[in-house]
Design a protein around this motif. Structure first.
Motif, PDB file in Angstrom:
ATOM      1  N   ILE A 143       7.436 -10.015   1.100  1.00 18.02           N
ATOM      2  CA  ILE A 143       7.267  -8.560   1.033  1.00 18.02           C
ATOM      3  C   ILE A 143       8.497  -7.885   0.422  1.00 18.02           C
ATOM      4  N   SER A 166       5.495  -3.072  -1.578  1.00 20.52           N
ATOM      5  CA  SER A 166       4.985  -1.869  -0.923  1.00 20.52           C
ATOM      6  C   SER A 166       5.612  -0.619  -1.533  1.00 20.52           C
ATOM      7  N   THR A 192       0.818  -1.191   0.000  1.00 15.53           N
ATOM      8  CA  THR A 192       0.000   0.000   0.000  1.00 15.53           C
ATOM      9  C   THR A 192       0.874   1.272   0.000  1.00 15.53           C
ATOM     10  N   SER A 235       3.309   3.520   5.222  1.00 11.47           N
ATOM     11  CA  SER A 235       3.995   2.498   6.000  1.00 11.47           C
ATOM     12  C   SER A 235       3.019   1.774   6.922  1.00 11.47           C
ATOM     13  N   THR A 260      -0.287   1.306   6.736  1.00  9.51           N
ATOM     14  CA  THR A 260      -1.188   0.371   6.069  1.00  9.51           C
ATOM     15  C   THR A 260      -0.410  -0.835   5.549  1.00  9.51           C
ATOM     16  N   SER A 261       0.830  -0.610   5.134  1.00  8.79           N
ATOM     17  CA  SER A 261       1.642  -1.742   4.676  1.00  8.79           C
ATOM     18  C   SER A 261       1.856  -2.726   5.817  1.00  8.79           C
ATOM     19  N   ILE A 273       9.303  -2.590   6.933  1.00  7.56           N
ATOM     20  CA  ILE A 273       8.454  -3.288   5.967  1.00  7.56           C
ATOM     21  C   ILE A 273       9.170  -4.512   5.410  1.00  7.56           C
ATOM     22  N   ILE A 305       0.720  -6.622   5.767  1.00  8.99           N
ATOM     23  CA  ILE A 305       1.771  -7.636   5.617  1.00  8.99           C
ATOM     24  C   ILE A 305       1.352  -9.023   6.119  1.00  8.99           C
ATOM     25  N   LYS A 317       9.849  -3.847  -1.205  1.00  2.00           N
ATOM     26  CA  LYS A 317       9.400  -2.462  -1.294  1.00  2.00           C
ATOM     27  C   LYS A 317      10.231  -1.678  -2.291  1.00  2.00           C
TER      28      LYS A 317
END
Lengths: 382, 301, 253, 338
Positions: free
Chosen positions: A141, A124, A102, A105, A107-108, A131, A112, A143
């Motif tokens: 995950i 992300s 998302t 940070s 919302t990520s 993250i 997750i 980013k």
């Protein structure tokens, strides 16, 4: 009674038609969860615009190895609960093979666990280091947002070069600001820099005079303003008003030309690290990023008639990285994930080199120090 | 730094910034009070009036290049119409008004205004030029923006106009009568429904003025309303609901408290400091600093 | 009057500059019906509010069965045995008639928030007792057929009955009735008088504020006359009817 | 619990048991799980607002305290989630007690402001006390809840668990309403003077029900933390407190079922809107999620304008008229047959 019957029929028709439209077995389904509306919409909107633009481009050119790319875009409103729901919807209902987003940070972090549990790769667009670390727990995950520590290092190096060693920091109380504050405090020592004032402000704040006076009282030699919210452009205005003439450093969150416009001439000369997208025009032609940057900027600005921003760039990088992986291994999530770990990509945010140990892929050289000159972002030369 | 350092200059600077913040809270609180007096409810869309005023002004001055004075008048008129529309469409049709129901309606209206502002003006932050330049002036060592002076002056003007209106015009007196005792006022031949409409028009107008004068300094975006509304509500309660002059004093006081708190205690807890004081005042004086408990009893929930 | 249950000693109450009750001393005898009469605004309701703790006296004191009531909260005063009704009927309109009376049994039951919400089976016995007591009251006042109607839907006469029934459910030793007959028609007023007689027979002391002189003279054992917050006369009804001061106070010069 | 309410309760239990068999997609279950958290907080708030007549625009703070107590104790100190939840409950009881005694003396708008102020203070502290709460970065790695050593991993399990808690909450609420204490509360709502004259300690009752409703909110916060496994200040701002009040008012203030329906309705509405946009796009209508806010506000407004007593009364009212008309027509046919 009749009316209800008609309504029921209509609903049934809608369900039926909608399900047939989406039933395209050939297509690659990719989910995007951005904060298109709400408190972080200045992140989500350019991101949404960017992915829609690229998807159209890809599909116009025959898709990915012939497979059309179908994007499912959900709005998280920058809200954790909505983000969890959105990501779950993308995974469980739309059966996407990977997720971009998302935007924030927070919302990520909330999303997750969902992606990890469902074993769907997620790229992300936010930047907090947690993250993708520790990487053992973040198998799925990735980013594209650069690490805050790398941005901080760029600032501190510049300070070292200019004999600045006592500074005040001013951070916004958002996930971005708080993560920056943490990093600044943690690595300042490495550069022999002492933080002698530590102030914060709310994203809804309207006036940072009080904080700046507190910094002035300590005799700091420079200020770092680390924030991503629009309120940050008030800082330089307040400094100008107070005739506080010490150098102002901003974070990469400042890399949105609108903020510089809002700050007016008070922003002139402030220094901040940013992806090179912000100063494409002043980039030398032999730089490897020159081509993708120019192309993205041109395409975005002609499509949407607004300035390109770093955040849209994150979405650009995320989607192209994913598309490249889709080209190679198809849409099996596990294969995609493995492929992502071997990705090297020259993008808007820098040169990404993902590996088993590094799901961020950028380092501090992917930042350039920029400044504001005549209301424009230019590469700082000194 | 040079001679501008010093405790006195800092205090002065905080004071100036505090009054500037507080002026806006005061005007929001005055808007709250007007509607409260007419209907007994708190209009949660008050902060949105400020936002609409600011955004409208930005569009008129920056996109259409109208002169400040002309745009000012146009914006206030626009908001007055918006206020009247709100009252006619959402408050007036309610047959059995209970306080909570009306409050939820104003919350719904605030969400609608917020949504509409987002669609029309986008999500970005909007800035506009200051009324007369951004070169700050020296005031005993403290710095003061010309815009800040404008804010002080306009607040003063609004307060004077308010006093004149409610004490020396027939309409104003009728509104006051309605506020004190609605049934009696109705018996005396005052059209109380019209007074409610008027109160919405006026408080939207005051909201617009607040939005217009603050936008050059804080920039405006569609989502600012909630925070402004909350602070204004705090000021209104602190001053004693229904007491507009109390609200002005309380609003300015709240602004100064925040600025001083941020400067001398902690910027991290700046807003909390003002709120803690607010709560203590309420606990000691349950009807605000300037409110009378008798008046409070008349308008219960 | 050695047998008094309620003693007011030099009781005084000022509202701002207005003296509502002025150095008033009065003893109420146990088991009797005592009436407070006087013109409107004489301070009768204020005396009720002072006795039941709704307002605090400016000076002086109140003793109930030998205990000082000064500084006690209304609910504590209720718990030591003083029940009351209000001049403008204060029933709970949204609750049923039965429930209204069940509220009156509050002090005669004990379940707290934890037991009430988590372990109701343990409370069935208590709940049953409350209901039985409430039903008894309903029958006593002849309201049984309305038991499950919302109290607000009753006619005023029944609402006043209900309010008294609710106060009786408290099992008070002293009952304060504030104009129980006001707004009632002749038939209802007679019924009210009979009810007060019955309450007296239950060995409950009654203190009454009432404007209906016929009713007052009919049922009172003792009458106290108040004007401008002062006691101007007291004695058996027959004596009061002859008292010149009283006649002056009521009829003017 | 008796009569209609126990029938409703039975229907709720059956609904809870049946739902995961009808709704197999985890996404929908997830949405319903979030609805359960809001429902729980709203049931508590309904006891306070609808039955005791006291407004609180500060219950988001109690949700936050529950969530953060759980988050901090489990993720940072590795306590058992159950113990952490219990600590959250005890903590809000103490806080609600300390806040309730001075605050519940206030009335109407003043009480609203005091609770609103409390909610923003808690939010500010959560943001600013970085060492304790992680500040805006939040708390990560909050464990899932386990039941007798059995971790609630799937959404279906968590659905049963969280809605089980909601059912328990409703059970408690109805017990309370139909008890001595509940009658006392309704009496206070009807007339404080009369209630006091009957020996009801008004302050104590208000504070007690305030504490109970805070416990509901706290548990809902803890469950949220264990479900999302991550918390930051975002979901616990003042807006959340206002949302909870709105849910209760939209559903119907004076009825626990109303609060439940309001909470479910407003929790699901944003997801409905996201579906709406998909369908419109499928028909080729350009729809921007930007309109969501506008539509959300309009729906809220329409409900408050046309269903003054809330959705619950609105539905049961119209159902009642349908039932009675059906009964009437049945009676007519029955009459004809005789």
């Amino acid at each position: 009674m009749k009316r209800i019957l008609i309504l029921v029929c209509l609903c049934a028709a809608m369900v039926f038609s909608a399900s047939t439209i989406y039933a395209n077995p050939e297509a690659y389904h990719v989910g995007c969860a951005f904060a298109v509306t709400g408190k972080a919409s200045w992140l989500g909107e350019p991101e949404r615009n960017t992915v829609e633009m690229i998807a159209k481009q890809i599909n116009d050119n025959g898709g990915i190895n012939g497979h059309p790319l179908v994007l499912h875009i959900e709005d998280t409103q920058g809200d954790n609960t909505r983000a969890v729901n959105a990501v779950k919807k993308l995974i469980k209902k739309d059966k996407v093979c990977a997720i971009i987003g998302t935007s924030r940070s927070g919302t990520s972090m909330a999303a997750i666990p969902v992606a990890t549990q469902s074993e769907i790769p997620m790229i992300s667009c936010a930047s907090a280091a947690v993250i993708t670390t520790p990487v053992e727990q973040r198998k799925w995950i990735f980013k594209v947002g650069p690490d805050d520590s790398d941005a901080a290092r760029n600032i501190f190096e510049h300070m070292n070069a200019h004999d600045i060693n006592k500074i005040g920091i001013l951070t916004g109380t958002t996930g971005f600001g708080a993560a920056g504050r943490e990093q600044l405090k943690e690595i300042a020592g490495e550069y022999g820099i002492e933080i002698i004032a530590d102030e914060t402000y709310n994203p809804t704040d309207t006036d940072m005079t009080a904080q700046l006076i507190s910094i002035r009282k300590t005799g700091a030699q420079a200020v770092i303003n680390w924030s991503i919210v629009p309120a940050q452009s008030i800082v330089s205005q307040n400094m100008q008003q107070l005739k506080l003439t010490i150098p102002l450093y901003q974070s990469h969150g400042f890399a949105n030309i609108k903020y510089a416009e809002a700050a007016g001439d008070s922003a002139e000369g402030c220094i901040f690290p940013a992806g090179r997208i912000m100063a494409v025009d002043t980039l030398s032609d032999d730089h490897p990023q020159k081509a993708p940057l120019t192309e993205y900027k041109k395409a975005y600005e002609s499509t949407y008639n607004e300035h390109v921003s770093t955040f849209g760039g994150h979405a650009y990088d995320a989607l192209w990285i994913l598309v490249n992986a889709l080209k190679k291994v198809g849409d099996d999530p596990a294969k995609l994930r493995d492929e992502l770990e071997n990705t090297t990509f020259v993008g808007v945010g820098g040169i990404f080199e993902y590996s088993e140990k590094d799901h961020c892929g950028l380092d501090k050289d992917d930042f350039a120090l920029l400044t504001v000159k005549d209301g424009k972002f230019v590469v700082l030369k000194d | 730094m040079n001679h501008t350092d010093g405790a006195f200059v800092d205090v002065l600077q905080f004071l100036i910034m505090g009054i500037q913040r507080g002026s806006i809270y005061a005007m929001v609180a005055m808007g709250f009070n007007m509607i409260y007096n007419a209907t007994g409810i708190i209009n949660f869309a008050q902060g949105e009036f400020v936002v609409l005023g600011g955004l409208m002004m930005v569009t008129l001055t920056m996109a259409y290049n109208l002169s400040i004075v002309f745009a000012f008048i146009l914006t206030v008129l626009f908001l007055i119409i918006a206020g009247i529309l709100m009252e006619r469409l959402t408050i007036n049709p309610v047959k059995q008004p209970t306080v909570l129901r009306l409050i939820i309606i104003t919350i719904a209206v605030s969400i609608i205004i917020k949504g509409a502002a987002m669609v029309f003006w986008g999500k970005g932050s909007h800035y506009m030029r200051h009324f007369s330049g951004t070169e700050s002036l020296d005031f005993y060592g403290a710095r003061i923006l010309p815009q800040t002076l404008w804010i002080f002056a306009i607040l003063f003007f609004v307060v004077v106009a308010y006093i004149l209106f409610f004490n020396y015009t027939m309409t104003g007196k009728c509104m006051r009568a309605c506020a004190i005792n609605r049934d009696a006022a109705r018996l005396a031949g005052i059209n109380d429904r019209k007074m409610v409409m008027l109160s919405f028009a006026l408080s939207a107008g005051i909201g617009a003025i607040a939005g217009i004068i603050i936008t050059p300094i804080i920039q405006m975006d569609y989502a600012r309303g909630a925070m402004l509304g909350l602070k204004g509500f705090g000021a209104a309660v602190l001053g004693g609901l229904g007491n507009s002059m109390g609200a002005v004093v309380a609003g300015v006081l709240l602004g100064i408290l925040e600025a001083m708190g941020a400067g001398y205690i902690s910027s991290h807890y700046m807003d909390a400091i003002a709120l803690v004081i607010l709560l203590f005042v309420l606990f000691i004086r349950p009807s605000g600093i300037f409110g009378s408990s008798e008046a409070m009893r008349l308008k219960e929930f | 009057m050695s047998n008094s249950i309620l003693e007011l000693e030099m009781l005084r109450k000022n509202f701002g500059g207005v003296v509502a009750v002025s150095d008033l001393s009065l003893h109420i005898e146990k088991g009797c019906v005592t009436s407070l009469i006087g013109p409107n605004g004489a301070g009768k309701t204020t005396i009720f509010n002072l006795v039941t703790g709704f307002v605090e006296p400016s000076s002086g004191q109140i003793k109930f069965a030998g205990r000082r009531l000064t500084k006690m909260k209304p609910h504590t005063i209720a718990s030591i045995g003083i029940g009351r009704t209000f001049q403008n009927v204060q029933i709970f309109p949204k609750m049923s008639v039965m429930e209204n009376i069940m509220v009156g049994r509050h002090l005669r039951s004990r379940a707290g928030i934890f037991y009430s919400s988590v372990l109701p089976p343990f409370l069935r016995k208590e709940e049953k007792k409350i209901q039985e007591a409430a039903e008894k009251q309903l029958h006593f006042l002849g309201l049984a057929q309305h038991a499950h109607l919302p109290a607000g839907s009753l006619p005023l006469g029944n609402q006043r009955m209900l309010e008294i029934a609710r106060a009786l459910a408290l099992e008070p030793r002293l009952l304060l009735l504030d104009e129980p007959a006001s707004g009632l028609n002749a038939r209802e007023t007679i019924a009210m008088g009979e009810l007060i007689e019955k309450i007296k027979q239950m060995n409950i002391t009654v203190l009454l504020v009432e404007h209906d002189m016929e009713l007052v003279m009919d049922i009172s054992d003792y009458v106290a006359v108040i004007n401008f917050g002062r006691l101007i006369a007291e004695g058996p009804p027959a004596e009061i009817q002859e008292n010149r001061d009283v006649i002056t106070a009521y009829l003017g010069e | 619990m008796k009569g209609k309410n126990s029938a409703g309760f039975l229907a709720l239990i059956i609904g809870i048991i049946a739902t995961p068999f009808l709704v197999t997609n985890d996404y929908y279950l997830g949405v319903l799980i979030f609805a359960a958290f809001n429902s729980l907080a709203c049931i508590g708030l309904c006891l306070l607002m609808g039955y005791a007549g006291q407004i609180s625009i500060g219950h988001g703070a109690f949700v936050a305290i529950g969530a953060y107590t759980s988050g901090i104790l489990t993720a940072k100190l590795a306590w058992s989630p159950w113990l952490a939840m219990l600590c959250g409950i005890l903590l809000v009881i103490v806080i609600a007690f300390c806040l309730g005694i001075p605050a519940l003396r206030l009335k109407g708008h003043y009480l609203a402001m005091a609770t609103l102020g409390f909610a923003s203070i808690v939010h500010i502290v959560v943001v600013a006390a970085v060492d304790l709460t992680g500040g805006p970065s939040g708390i990560v790695n909050i464990p899932r809840l386990d039941l007798f050593g059995y971790v609630l991993n799937s959404d279906r399990q968590y659905f049963y668990f969280s809605w089980g808690v909601v059912a328990l909450g409703i059970y408690i609420a109805f017990n309370l309403i139909n008890s001595r204490m509940g009658r006392g509360l309704q009496a206070i709502h009807g007339s404080e003077d009369a209630a006091a004259s009957l020996g009801i300690n008004i302050t104590s009752y208000k504070v007690q029900v305030f504490m109970l409703s805070a416990v509901f909110a706290s548990v809902s916060g803890s469950l949220y933390a264990y479900y999302v496994n991550y918390i930051d200040p975002g979901p616990f701002d003042v807006g959340h407190s206002v949302l909870l009040v709105t849910m209760v008012a939209v559903g119907g203030l004076h009825n626990i079922w109303g609060a439940l329906i309001g909470a479910i309705f407003l929790s699901l509405l944003p997801e409905f809107l996201s579906f709406l946009s998909e369908y419109l796009e499928a028909f080729g209508i350009e729809y921007q999620p930007d309109f969501d806010t506008l539509i959300y506000g309009s729906i809220l407004l329409i409900i408050m304008l046309f269903l003054p007593e809330g959705i619950f009364k609105g539905i049961t009212g119209s159902m009642g008229s349908v039932v009675s008309s059906v009964k009437k027509s049945l009676g007519r046919t029955a009459g004809r047959e005789q």
